[in-house]
Design an enzyme around this catalytic site. Sequence first.
Site, PDB file in Angstrom:
ATOM      1  N   ASP A 230      35.137  -0.207 -27.975  1.00 27.70           N
ATOM      2  CA  ASP A 230      34.951  -0.389 -26.530  1.00 27.70           C
ATOM      3  C   ASP A 230      35.722  -1.649 -26.142  1.00 27.70           C
ATOM      4  O   ASP A 230      36.386  -2.251 -26.975  1.00 27.70           O
ATOM      5  CB  ASP A 230      33.456  -0.541 -26.182  1.00 27.70           C
ATOM      6  CG  ASP A 230      33.175  -0.196 -24.709  1.00 27.70           C
ATOM      7  OD1 ASP A 230      33.922  -0.685 -23.842  1.00 27.70           O
ATOM      8  OD2 ASP A 230      32.240   0.565 -24.436  1.00 27.70           O
TER       9      ASP A 230
ATOM     10  N   HIS B 245      62.980 -16.899  -3.690  1.00 23.52           N
ATOM     11  CA  HIS B 245      63.945 -15.912  -3.171  1.00 23.52           C
ATOM     12  C   HIS B 245      63.336 -15.083  -2.046  1.00 23.52           C
ATOM     13  O   HIS B 245      64.046 -14.342  -1.388  1.00 23.52           O
ATOM     14  CB  HIS B 245      64.522 -15.035  -4.297  1.00 23.52           C
ATOM     15  CG  HIS B 245      63.558 -14.086  -4.927  1.00 23.52           C
ATOM     16  ND1 HIS B 245      63.628 -13.716  -6.237  1.00 23.52           N
ATOM     17  CD2 HIS B 245      62.493 -13.422  -4.421  1.00 23.52           C
ATOM     18  CE1 HIS B 245      62.654 -12.860  -6.502  1.00 23.52           C
ATOM     19  NE2 HIS B 245      61.951 -12.681  -5.433  1.00 23.52           N
TER      20      HIS B 245
END
Lengths: 544, 219
Positions: free
Chosen positions: A120, A317
């Site tokens: 799990d 940018h």
Amino acid sequence: MAPKLPPQPSLQHSTTAVADGQSHGHAAPPKGILRWLLTTNHKEIGSLYLIFSLTMFFIGGIFALVVRAELFQPGLQLIEPEFFNQMTTMHGLIMVFAAVMPAFTGLANWMIPLQIGAPDMALPRLNNFSFWLLPVSFTLLLSTLLMPGGGPNFGWTFYAPLSTNFAPPSTTFFILALHIAGISSILGAINIIATILNMRAPGMRLMDMPLFVWTWLITAFLLIAVMPVLAGVITMMLMDINFGTSFFDAAGGGDPVLFQHLFWFFGHPEVYIMILPAFGIVSAIIPTFARKPLFGYASMVYATAAIALLSFLVWAHHMFIVGLPLVAELFFMYSTMLIAVPTGVKVFNWVTTLFRGSISFESPMLFALAFVVLFTIGGFSGLMLAIAPADFQYHDTYFVVAHFHYVLVPGAIFAIMAGVYYWLPKWTGHYPNEKLAQWHFWFSIIGVNLTFFPMHFAGLAGMPRRIPDYALQFADFNLLSSVGAFFFGASQLLFVLGVILCVRGGKKAPAKAWEGAEDLEWTVPSPAPLHTFETPPVFHRTSH
Amino acid sequence: MDDQEQAKVGVRRTVIRTVAVLVGMFGFAFALVPLYDVFCQITGLNGKVDATAQSIVHEEVDESRYINVQFITRGSPGLPWQMSVEMRQMSVHPGQMAEVDFTFTNNSHSESWGRAVPSVSPSTATTHLRKISCFCFQEQQLQGNERLTIPLVFQLSRDLPDDINTITLVYTLYPVEHAIQNAALNNTLKSSANSDFENDLKNNLSNELKNNKAAGEAI
């Protein structure tokens, strides 16, 4: 094909908890809704994530269709500009935070334990908590649409002071919703890192892990690094709005540009959070259907890490026109272009994997191939945007919209769908209806290109984004985009139909559902029982 | 189970480390605010000039160059002031001291406080601009309908980069919600012992302020 692993003796223990409650030492799970509220099983939580994400994908999609309906022709016909702004904002927020990110987390929950041979996730209760935060968060976010003054209307990037001084009163709810969603992602990321680092099958080194696990490990580190920054930014917004501080308010000595720096310091890694797991999925599917091992496994890992590191150095940018000094424009331009190198390595590796493979074109492969081609188109328009002087023209036009939809829709979302078609046999024990899946694919790819390709031209010709009206010369391109959007939206119903049919029945799938599939998840039966790998499998190394 | 124990310890270690990174990054986001300010102060990148007067540097005036200095003034919603400048632009030599008059007019009948926040463009010129005297160093108080003329005295340093021929100084007026106003309000309300009433009134006032803002925006 020699099987990678010998038959697993452990698998006989892998029956469901219901049938084999004794060996697990816990009581029969609660029935009905409580079963899902209280589940700590990684497969059930994975399914919850995926269902939630699909629901939100349709809600965000409806918002997008409202936008496209308004833009079907020039002039204002259907909705008020204020509501248009809320729709563009909510579409972005829902798709990013409620559709794409939870879908990847869902896939991670389902597949990472299966791929590394763990029983799990490392922290199952935390896993349950991080899922159930999401419905709370997005119910809160969606409810802002009904509040006086409307929901968030400042774009998904919520630039201050638009989102502070001039924001609707519901912005505080938006901040709270985003905080909760952020906590959910962070907890999910901690869980994934803890699982991958500590619970691999004995003998599985890091460099033996499937690429989906690798890309998710790196993504989780990105989440840990930047989600707190997002939390910090929205906390500052909260204080600016409610407590009289002026982090982003020039009147009190703050700086709105600081908001953009902080936001994109989170925001750029965030866009890689939405694409790196997609790389992992495609890197699993292409070798399977080309029936060849992935070309350049190690270079794929290093390229992913390089992209993640570079993502911290390119944020400005997004801000070429705020008045950065020349040196900064050059730095961010070149560092952005540098990202094309590791990304190019990846595309090269996928293409080389295909080279001389015996390829078959089942639906997962079709989506994966479309991913490679269309994501590359999106990457190239990204390179165009990275050129600072050219960006002065492209900034905030539909060219940007075309760019990021190309990397997110046929990029991230196609990869998610490829992953769903690929792993559905493992989840449900049935193959998805191949005819239906093929129709879904061809409708989707036509719809996507019809919607987003014309936006490149509209953007280059100067059509600004986030505006409900436009000049007459853009009418034809917008008509095409709107028709494509409705076509794409409607064809996603085929996807839902395919998934539902596959859950209810269909051609039975064996444990190894695809002939060329190699990883550990194909050694457990299909459908995967609720509990798998309770005794760790023995991992046998194949040369990558 | 030795392996399970080991995994448990490993998970705990991983969780502690990732949480430490989390907390660190959250702190880092806040640390970026002062860091950004310091960074900008040194480099002048955000066009913010020193908020304190600088002294004149007596250097030889570079008469070979003319720099065009432009002035832009902007009001803002919530402050009923007008700000004007005696000339829109002037030519100066680097090293030369120049003076230009700015006029503030309060168009309302009540006293108010305001502050002009400067910004320099291109930002690379910021560190080469010396302000000897500027109204932007402090807040201004204007009585109702008062008119006030204050000069700006500045000098461009000789080492101004060659590629800069034009410098734009932008002044944006912002309202100052002064503590005195609140104190006055508190005084007038002192007689009323009902603090709920006081809060209501304050809320109404601040709502009104916000409405004004919105109205200003709409205009």
